[in-house]
Design an enzyme around this catalytic site. Structure first.
Site: not given
Ligand code: FAD
Ligand code: HEM
Ligand code: HEM
Ligand code: SF4
Ligand code: F3S
Ligand code: FES
Lengths: 637, 226, 250
Positions: A42-45, A266, A330, A401, A425, A435
């Site tokens: 995801g964004l972080a990874g 949310h 929120r 959310h 996250e 948040r």
């Molecule tokens: C509908 C929605 C709208 C949002 N809108 C906003 C916004 O407008 N502004 C804002 O700042 N934030 C928003 N957020 C929050 C934000 O999108 C998330 O908090 C953020 O994108 C999380 O990013 P991440 O990289 O931490 O995790 P994710 O993007 O969830 O990535 C998780 C990754 O981990 C991998 N993964 C998970 N479990 C496993 C496993 N067991 N084994 C291998 N891989 C695994 C998945 O494949 C994925 O690649 C929103 C969230 C949602 C749900």
């Protein structure tokens, strides 16, 4: 265990630059001798994997989707914050810092939040250079909007698809490194456990979801970026695949879990339409800028929205919070919606929503402006509900959310297990108990692009480049445990489907640990969940084989971990005898019915240590001090 | 050459080569059509025109030389156009080894776009026959070299011949209906402001070619040209 | 409503597939198409059969995971929407529905309705990015971008990588996807330095993956959930023409 947040000394605005200087560096020639595992794209990874590879480390990146680009970050709509002050409306790093600490209801770590605010500007620079097509003004400058809970316009956006564009940016940075061979992207592969060798995280065990093959991977450090656990509620705005497995397994191996009960509901989602509902869809909060929220004054109202005269409408947020109105944070907006719906003033067939009405702004700004701003959101809404929001008001209701809670990490984003880093996250982030909108994208990218590349280097420099021995018994042991668990799920061969269990669990958690919580409800849940968990292991039906593509098995494995996490969420909620941010305990309210914090007893992070399934976890506290943002009761009146 | 090769190396480049040669065809066909219409001015004028084709370019070019230049360009174009067509055809066929059991619903594609390849084949066969018919003459009962007009009139006395031409021109017409539009797309000739004129242009060219060419055989049959 | 489902079942990549008919009884018109399949799968599971495998994740039309060919139309009858955004109100009691996976050499079937689309990622790897290193960038507002360009780039960038364009194309061509990617970056000032190599390399990889050749049928745009315009294909053609004449790239 002594919790050391490792926060650098000195004034908050100098901590990060000072710390960066103090961190050990890995000699450029040696970087390629280090392997790093990043779980999550995801964004972080993705941003972490790309940045680490650019530095020269050998990176393996895992994701359960078929492509890194599909991580759930893609779904983020509204936007991302940065303290650029391009609008000259008095924004600053300090204000973003201040707003985030206050918005988090004083349950976050000041030093982390300040760093986040500081890095927000670098993130924007980075993303624009990657070619992310942010919204522009006619002069060619970047456009901004103001976003839930903020009084300055600091939110940058790309239509209603900001998360998609940011993730594609990070994904592009990632594939660029895949091309150079520095990153090995491993798709359709789920992490099922972490391997700890001599007290250090040294690898993971994964299942290839196509072949069912279970393998182990070694590294010098493991970075978890696996997102949030909102799916513990079954119905949430998260993608179906979002899960807690990675962080929960790490928790079971010694990583403390911080503030699990801090979940965000949310306010602007589309209400469920029936029991077959599989997930809830979010309507970007930016809608609250131009939409007015109301319900009928009369209980059990039967008239259509259009037939209800102005005098009989209750614009409850505007009434209760004159200065913030429909833009109250929120948690508050959500809770108030629950109140009116519980008060039998809900709208829609199932009386399970409130109106978000664009009538006035359509008159004021005209259809074209509204279309320009929210066009695709309106379409999305009509597609799902069959109702046209240009004519009838939208129906919205809060939904799970985001999860502020997560694995505890220090200032370096390292968990209590040495070598196990947690970003995005998945960690108990910088958002405290609540948040603010558009801050999660910011945090995910800050962690990935600008924090982990420095802090992981410090750790690696300390442990040295000696490779991990893949033959070390720890790997075999953990792999066997994983295989055992998989067999157990397949052999239960009971009568009930995985989803039926998940829905039941979700209900329990939603009722007891959702928008409003109380002592009695939580205690009941803490009894009910272990029972359900036992029943699950006995009575679940998982068809198919383990050595094959088996979606039921994947779901079952994830649910098994949610079953354990859910209990911890409730225990944490029960322990925290105060109301703060997303955690609202009905017993602890101000006379006006607002969340009432208890800073004497609870100005700390509650970090839980796993003991055994079913038995109560051990609590560790990280005290929180507020030197720069004086503690005050949040008021959005 | 290196540049043409780098075009030849990619599927999109091959397609561009098709479009370029296609455009050459279009120009030739339009010119040819214009020439044919001279038949209405009677034997003398028409044969004079046929003669002119061979004399043009003088004094720089000798008898028939410039015509040969054109012929070579055309031959090369046909070679490229057909070769590319065959290669791309095979490529696309191999791109979907297992086809849809229920078949795809067509929403946007036209009959012309779906038949362009077979249309091409028909045109190819026709051109071969046509050359034997009017240029070389072996496919012509009483062919008199140089007497283009008489050949033409006699040639179209027989119904089957006229019919064959009609069919071929129908195919060409469809080929162009998609082809001209498609060529513009392939050559990247698109602009928000002018895109709406691309389809009409294709229609006009296609219709003009069909009508323009058919009038001559029609006139012969109707006895207007005798 | 009650429906008859004819679903493509295929045990694995090598296995021989075929249609199996299922009854989907009392389905609500408000349910989404995938929720309808969930219900069928729940019943299959209870009956001890293996549920139908189909890919999905976000269920809100943005991740690009889902994708079914429904009665011969990728993503089904509703234009501008992904399969997960299709709701049953588009069907009526007694309808007979045929569900197939994407079909293309470059998208091999993995199981039932799930296909492997990594060919898209490999195309991206050869140039679908701008080469900036983390940190080595100017201020966000240092480079001005015309609103028109930014908006057009956004139109292209909104592609969700679902592959419906390939599935719908009579030639199984990936031109809409590739052109969207090439145009997104090519339209922005940041994308200029690598513009030529990008188009040459991405098209070369597209060919290598075994996608077909675009004959400008326009089916792709019709089924694209983000309604990406075939104008971007013309844009790509133009870019490739120019780049080839400049004869750079690999
Ligand atoms: C509908 C929605 C709208 C949002 N809108 C906003 C916004 O407008 N502004 C804002 O700042 N934030 C928003 N957020 C929050 C934000 O999108 C998330 O908090 C953020 O994108 C999380 O990013 P991440 O990289 O931490 O995790 P994710 O993007 O969830 O990535 C998780 C990754 O981990 C991998 N993964 C998970 N479990 C496993 C496993 N067991 N084994 C291998 N891989 C695994 C998945 O494949 C994925 O690649 C929103 C969230 C949602 C749900
Ligand atoms: C000689 C026999 C011919 C054959 C076998 C043939 C075949 C084809 C085929 C298969 C295509 C489709 C290419 C594709 O889109 O992939 C095509 C396109 C085209 N043809 Fe022909 N054709 C022939 C003659 C002609 C003639 C005589 C003309 C003009 C008068 C012509 C004009 C075009 C044009 C303009 C295109 C469009 C190119 C594009 O799509 O970009 N062709 N031809
Ligand atoms: C009814 C329609 C047509 C008529 C009456 C016609 C007539 C003729 C005649 C009389 C010639 C001989 C000219 C000469 O040798 O001096 C000729 C040549 C030729 N025609 Fe046609 N033609 C027709 C349609 C077409 C079409 C549709 C095509 C192509 C798609 C075509 C392609 C050619 C070619 C390639 C030559 C050879 C030119 C040369 O090199 O001498 N013709 N035609
Ligand atoms: S262009 Fe459209 S159809 Fe093709 S992959 Fe992108 S979104 Fe899907
Ligand atoms: S449908 Fe296929 S032929 Fe071209 S225009 Fe679209 S790719
Ligand atoms: S499931 Fe994500 S686009 Fe359909």
């Amino acid at each position: 265990m002594e919790l050391d947040p490792k926060v650098p000394s000195g004034p908050v605005q100098d901590k990060w630059s000072k710390h960066r200087f103090d961190l050990k560096l890995v000699n450029p020639a040696n970087k390629r001798k280090y392997d790093v595992i990043v779980v999550g794209s995801g964004l972080a990874g993705a941003s972490a994997a790309a940045s680490l590879a650019e530095l020269g480390y050998d990176v393996k990146c895992f994701a359960y989707q078929d492509s890194a680009r599909r991580a759930h970050s893609i779904a983020a709509q509204g936007g991302i914050n940065a303290a650029k002050n391009y609008q000259n409306d008095g924004d600053s790093v300090w204000r973003l810092f201040y707003d985030t600490v206050k918005g988090g209801d004083y349950r976050s770590r000041e030093a982390n939040v300040y760093r986040l605010a500081e890095l927000s500007n670098n993130i924007m620079d980075q993303c624009v250079a990657q070619g992310i097509p942010f919204a522009r003004e006619y002069g060619g400058l970047l456009a901004n909007r103001s976003f839930g809970g903020a009084q300055v316009s600091r939110t940058f956006y790309a239509r209603g698809q900001t998360g998609q564009q940011l993730l594609l940016g990070a994904y592009q940075a990632l594939v660029k490194e895949v091309a150079t061979g520095k990153v090995q992207m491993i798709h359709r592969t789920e992490m099922l456990d972490v391997v700890i060798v001599d007290g250090q995280a040294r690898g993971i065990v994964v299942r290839d979801m196509t072949t069912g093959k279970i393998t182990t991977h070694t590294a010098h450090a493991v970075v978890l970026a696996t997102g949030g656990y909102s799916n513990a509620f079954f119905l949430s705005t998260n993608a179906k695949g979002c899960n807690t497995t990675a962080i929960w397994r790490a928790h079971r191996r010694g990583a403390l879990f911080a503030n699990p009960c801090f979940t965000q509901i949310h306010p602007t989602c589309i209400p469920p339409s029936g029991d077959y509902q599989s997930k809830l869809t979010l309507m970007s909060e930016s809608l609250r800028n131009d939409g007015r929220i109301w319900v009928p004054q009369k209980q059990g109202e039967t008239r259509k929205a259009g037939d209800i005269p102005e005098s009989e409408r209750d614009y409850y947020l505007e009434r209760l919070y004159p200065s913030f109105g429909n833009l109250t944070p929120r948690d508050i907006a959500s809770r108030r919606a629950k109140e009116v719906v519980d008060d039998d003033r809900g709208v829609g067939e199932l009386k399970n929503g409130v109106f978000l009405d664009f009538r006035d702004s359509l008159q004021r700004l005209g259809r074209s402006v509204i279309e320009e701003r929210y066009g695709n959101l309106f379409e999305m809404y009509e597609r799902i509900t069959g109702e046209n929001p240009y004519e009838v008001p939208m129906r919205i209701y809060p939904a799970p959310h985001y999860t502020m809670g997560g694995l505890w990490v220090d200032y370096n984003l390292m968990s209590t297990v040495p070598g196990l880093f947690v970003i995005g996250e998945a960690n108990f982030s910088d958002h405290g108990a609540n948040r603010l909108g558009a801050s999660a994208l910011m945090q995910g990218l800050a962690d990935g692009y600008f924090v982990i590349p420095y802090t992981i280097g410090d750790y690696l420099a300390r442990i040295g480049p000696t490779k991990t021995d893949p033959e070390h018994p720890a790997f075999g042991d953990v792999r066997r445990e994983v295989e055992e668990r998989t067999k157990k799920l397949l052999s239960a061969n009971g009568k009930r489907t995985v989803d039926s269990f998940h829905k039941e669990l979700g209900n329990i958690v939603w009722e007891a640990c959702g928008m409003a919580r109380n002592h009695q409800g939580l205690e009941q849940a803490i009894e009910r969940i272990p029972e359900l968990r036992e029943q699950f292991w006995k009575d679940v039906k998982v068809p198919g084989r383990g050595d094959d593509l088996n979606q039921s098995l994947e779901k079952a494995g994830r649910l098994a971990d949610f079953m354990e996490l859910a209990e911890l969420m409730c225990r944490d909620a029960l322990y925290r005898e105060e109301s703060c941010g997303g955690h609202f305990r009905e017993e602890y309210v101000t006379p006006e019915g607002e969340a009432k914090r208890d800073d004497e007893r609870f100005a700390h992070v509650a970090a839980w240590e796993f003991t055994a399934v079913g038995s109560s976890p051990t609590l560790h506290k990280e005290p929180l001090t507020f030197e720069n943002v004086p503690l005050s009761q949040r008021s959005y009146k | 050459m290196r540049r043409v090769l780098s075009l030849y190396r990619s599927s999109v480049g091959k397609k561009i080569l098709m479009a370029v040669t296609g455009v050459i065809f279009v120009l030739f066909v339009l010119a040819h059509m214009y020439g044919n219409l001279k038949a209405f001015y009677g034997s003398e004028k028409f044969n004079h025109y046929a003669e002119f084709l061979r004399e043009m370019g003088a004094p720089i070019f000798g008898h028939g030389q410039l015509l040969w230049v054109f012929r070579i360009v055309l031959l090369a174009a046909v070679g490229i156009h057909v070769l590319m067509a065959i290669q791309l055809w095979l490529l696309s066929r191999s791109a979907r080894p297992v086809s849809y059991v229920k078949g795809l619903q067509s929403e946007e594609s036209t009959y012309a776009s779906r038949t362009i390849r077979w249309g091409g084949v028909i045109i190819f066969v026709f051109v071969v026959y046509h050359l034997l018919h009017f240029t070389i003459g072996t496919a012509h009962p009483s062919f008199v070299p140089g007497a283009a007009y008489e050949n033409l009139v006699i040639g179209f006395q027989s119904w089957p011949v006229v019919l064959a031409y009609a069919v071929a021109l129908g195919a060409l017409c469809l080929h162009l209906y998609h082809g001209v539009w498609s060529a513009l797309q392939t050559l990247g000739a698109n602009h928000v402001r002018y895109n709406k004129y691309r389809r009409p242009l294709a229609v006009i060219v296609a219709a003009a070619v069909f009508v323009g060419f058919m009038t001559v055989p029609a006139a012969v049959v109707a006895g207007i040209i005798a | 409503m009650d429906l008859g489902l004819n679903v493509w079942r295929q045990a694995g990549p090598a296995a021989q597939g075929g249609f199996v008919r299922y009854e989907a009884k009392d389905i609500s018109e408000h349910a989404s198409f995938l929720e309808m399949l969930d219900i069928v799968n729940e019943r299959l599971t209870e009956a001890g059969e293996e549920p139908i495998v189909f890919e999905h994740d976000c269920r809100e039309g943005i991740c690009g995971c889902c994708g079914l060919v429904i009665n011969g139309v990728p993503h089904g009858p509703q234009h501008g929407a992904a399969t997960c955004q299709l709701h049953m109100r588009h069907y009526k009691h007694g309808d007979e529905i045929w569900i197939e996976p994407w079909r293309a050499k470059a998208f091999p079937v993995m199981k039932d309705l799930m296909v492997d689309r990594n060919s898209f990622d490999r195309i991206m790897q050869v140039g679908g990015y701008i080469s900036v290193r983390t940190g080595s960038v100017p201020d966000a507002n240092a480079v001005l971008v015309q609103k028109e360009d930014a908006d057009l780039a956004m139109d292209a960038a909104s592609c969700i990588g679902c592959g419906a364009c390939v599935a719908a194309c009579p030639n199984a061509s990936a031109m809409l996807f590739v052109s969207a990617k090439v145009s997104h970056l090519g339209l922005l000032p940041q994308g200029q330095p690598e513009r030529r190599d990008r188009v040459l390399n991405m098209v070369a990889q597209m060919d290598e993956e075994g996608f077909g050749n675009c004959t400008n049928h326009g089916e792709c745009e019709a089924v694209c959930p983000k309604q990406i315009s075939t104008d971007f294909i013309a844009q790509l053609n133009r870019d490739l023409f120019g780049a080839s004449l400049a004869a750079t790239g690999r």
